[in-house]
Design an enzyme around this catalytic site. Structure first.
Site, PDB file in Angstrom:
ATOM      1  CE1 TYR A 144      -3.761   2.622   0.446  1.00  0.00           C
ATOM      2  CE2 TYR A 144      -2.504   3.182   2.467  1.00  0.00           C
ATOM      3  CZ  TYR A 144      -3.644   3.663   1.563  1.00  0.00           C
ATOM      4  OH  TYR A 144      -4.230   4.731   1.886  1.00  0.00           O
ATOM      5  CG  ASP A 239       5.636   3.818   0.921  1.00  0.00           C
ATOM      6  OD1 ASP A 239       5.999   4.362   1.921  1.00  0.00           O
ATOM      7  OD2 ASP A 239       4.498   3.631   0.563  1.00  0.00           O
ATOM      8  CE  LYS A 267       0.937   5.003   8.247  1.00  0.00           C
ATOM      9  NZ  LYS A 267       1.120   4.162   7.210  1.00  0.00           N
TER      10      LYS A 267
HETATM   11  C1  LIG Z   1       0.376   4.755   5.855  1.00  0.00           C
HETATM   12  C2  LIG Z   1       0.984   4.402   4.630  1.00  0.00           C
HETATM   13  C3  LIG Z   1       0.971   5.425   3.445  1.00  0.00           C
HETATM   14  C4  LIG Z   1       0.167   6.384   3.373  1.00  0.00           C
HETATM   15  O1  LIG Z   1       0.342   7.339   4.280  1.00  0.00           O
HETATM   16  P1  LIG Z   1      -1.002   8.461   4.682  1.00  0.00           P
HETATM   17  O2  LIG Z   1      -0.399   9.344   5.835  1.00  0.00           O
HETATM   18  O3  LIG Z   1      -2.116   7.541   5.473  1.00  0.00           O
HETATM   19  O4  LIG Z   1      -1.310   8.980   3.546  1.00  0.00           O
HETATM   20  C5  LIG Z   1       1.871   4.885   2.477  1.00  0.00           C
HETATM   21  N1  LIG Z   1       2.427   4.062   2.475  1.00  0.00           N
HETATM   22  C6  LIG Z   1       3.008   3.114   3.220  1.00  0.00           C
HETATM   23  C7  LIG Z   1       3.967   2.125   3.367  1.00  0.00           C
HETATM   24  C8  LIG Z   1       2.159   3.314   4.497  1.00  0.00           C
HETATM   25  O5  LIG Z   1       2.072   2.518   5.508  1.00  0.00           O
END
Ligand SMILES: *Cc1c(COP(=O)(O)O)cnc(C)c1O
Length: 430
Positions: A144, A239, A267
């Site tokens: 994701y 990511d 995060k």
């Molecule tokens: C949470 C997450 C996102 C998205 O971040 P948001 O702040 O919710 O838009 C993208 N990539 C990874 C790996 C994530 O865990």
């Protein structure tokens, strides 16, 4: 467990907020329950509107590595409040957080702040396309990367199948340039890059997958991505929105010793406030406006409150032994949960990377999204609800990780293991 107030609030929310929530996973549908409404939180505990308390393993889905309301974070935010909450002009705080990120993650030479992980990945992909002059991007099933159009692709189990949008509202043409391949499949990515490498702008990957449950990269997977991207002039994007400052101070890239060209963060670097960032090699980052032609902007980007929470959080993470202590606790929890399943005779595949834990109700080891989907979701649901009744707040999905914070102590963890033993035992006999 009393939950009348949460129920009432949810009824009200359902009338005016789609699904009653501002992010879908919070609705708890996959585990057949309704969300609990949180009143406040402290350390590793969250308290709901009905007065129940829970040991929290969601940690706001990753950011709260220090636990809730860490004094240093609260103090930092409070002191910035005296200066003002947003100026739309640069502040020293942005430089400070950028410096801390660059010091921790050597592959990042320049960094741009945004407001969410979604914005970070969306912008990183635009940058990769602008830099290479190519359109096609490669991602992996079960990873994701936020909800930008080009990344919302469920490619099914076929190899490099036709890109089918994973959501209504995403035109087919918007994902026509997205290839989604099976995670951890080295032969597959070799084949695809062999055939179309000169068209690939970037490969984007969660170096440790945390959004299909916790799945580690197999030996050679990340190395292969690095080699293939170098060979074909494609940008490798890690990511690390979830794994950055989580699985190690330098993220998954330091844990596995593989450097990407561009890294996405979010995060933890916001310490519980809305932040994202993307950064990487100078020659690539210099393509972003106003230095270069690739446009990307944000009214609230680099927001002083968010920057101060991030700086305070990252400062705590530099304490000697921070990650060692956290990892030891996580190991104790992981071992305890796996033993609980084993003693109850329930097939569970456990995993732990740093303070991220995974628990698949599956008899086979999980290497990719298809494996993850073959888990016993009913069993997970029963486990989730049993744990909630015993005061343990887990992510309401088999396809999410558990996060430990520095605020969890041995008693919290032992209480969690004891709850798991009782719940698993009950599952066996039901
Ligand atoms: C949470 C997450 C996102 C998205 O971040 P948001 O702040 O919710 O838009 C993208 N990539 C990874 C790996 C994530 O865990």
């Amino acid at each position: 467990m009393k939950c009348e107030k949460s129920q009432k609030l949810f009824e009200r929310a359902l009338e005016i907020i789609p699904g009653g929530v501002n992010s879908p996973v919070r609705a708890c549908r996959s585990v057949g329950t309704e969300p609990i409404f949180i009143a406040h939180a402290e350390g590793c505990l969250v308290f709901d509107e009905d007065g129940n308390s829970f040991i929290d393993y969601i940690g706001s889905w990753g950011p709260m590595i220090l636990g809730h309301r860490h004094p240093a974070v609260i103090e930092a935010i409070s002191s910035v409040l005296k200066r003002g909450t947003s100026f739309g002009a640069p502040t020293d705080l942005e430089i400070k957080l950028a410096e801390m990120i660059i010091d921790a993650v050597p592959s990042i030479e320049m960094v741009r702040m945004v407001n969410s992980g979604t914005e970070a990945t969306m912008s990183a992909i635009r940058l990769a396309r602008g830099f290479t002059g190519r359109d096609t991007i490669v991602k992996f099933d079960g990873c994701y990367h936020g909800h930008a159009d080009a990344l919302l692709v469920e490619a099914g189990s076929g190899v490099a199948t036709l890109s089918i949008p994973g959501s209504p509202g995403v035109p087919k043409s918007f994902v026509a340039h997205t290839l989604s391949l099976p995670y951890n499949d080295i032969d597959c990515i070799k084949k695809v890059m062999g055939e179309q490498g000169d068209k690939i702008a970037c490969i984007i990957v969660e170096p440790v997958a945390g959004n299909m449950g916790l799945v580690a990269p197999v030996d050679g997977f990340l190395e292969t991505l690095r080699e293939l991207s170098e060979k074909n002039g494609s940008i490798l994007i890690f990511d690390e929105v979830m794994t950055g400052f989580r699985v190690a101070h330098g993220g998954a890239q330091s844990l596995y010793g593989i450097s990407p060209h561009v890294t996405c963060l979010g995060k933890i670097i916001g310490g519980g406030l809305p932040v994202g960032a993307y950064g990487g090699k100078r020659e690539i980052m210099e393509h972003i406006a106003p230095q270069g032609p690739v446009y990307q902007a944000g009214t609230l980007s680099g927001n002083p409150l968010a920057m101060s929470a991030g700086i305070a959080t990252l400062t705590q993470l530099m304490e000697p032994g921070f990650y060692e202590t956290l990892d030891e606790k996580a190991d104790h929890l992981a071992t305890g949960l796996e033993k609980a399943a084993e003693n109850a005779g329930i097939d569970v595949m456990g995993a732990r990377i740093g303070s991220m834990l995974g628990l698949f109700f599956n008899e086979k080891s999980v290497l990719n999204f298809d494996d993850a989907k073959a888990s016993d979701l009913e069993m997970f649901s029963a486990f989730y609800n049993g744990m909630l009744q015993k005061g343990v707040y887990l992510a309401p999905s088999q396809f999410e990780a558990l996060f430990l914070s520095a605020a969890h102590n041995r008693e919290h963890i032992d209480a969690t293991i004891k709850a798991a033993e009782e719940v698993m035992d009950g599952l066996k006999h039901s």
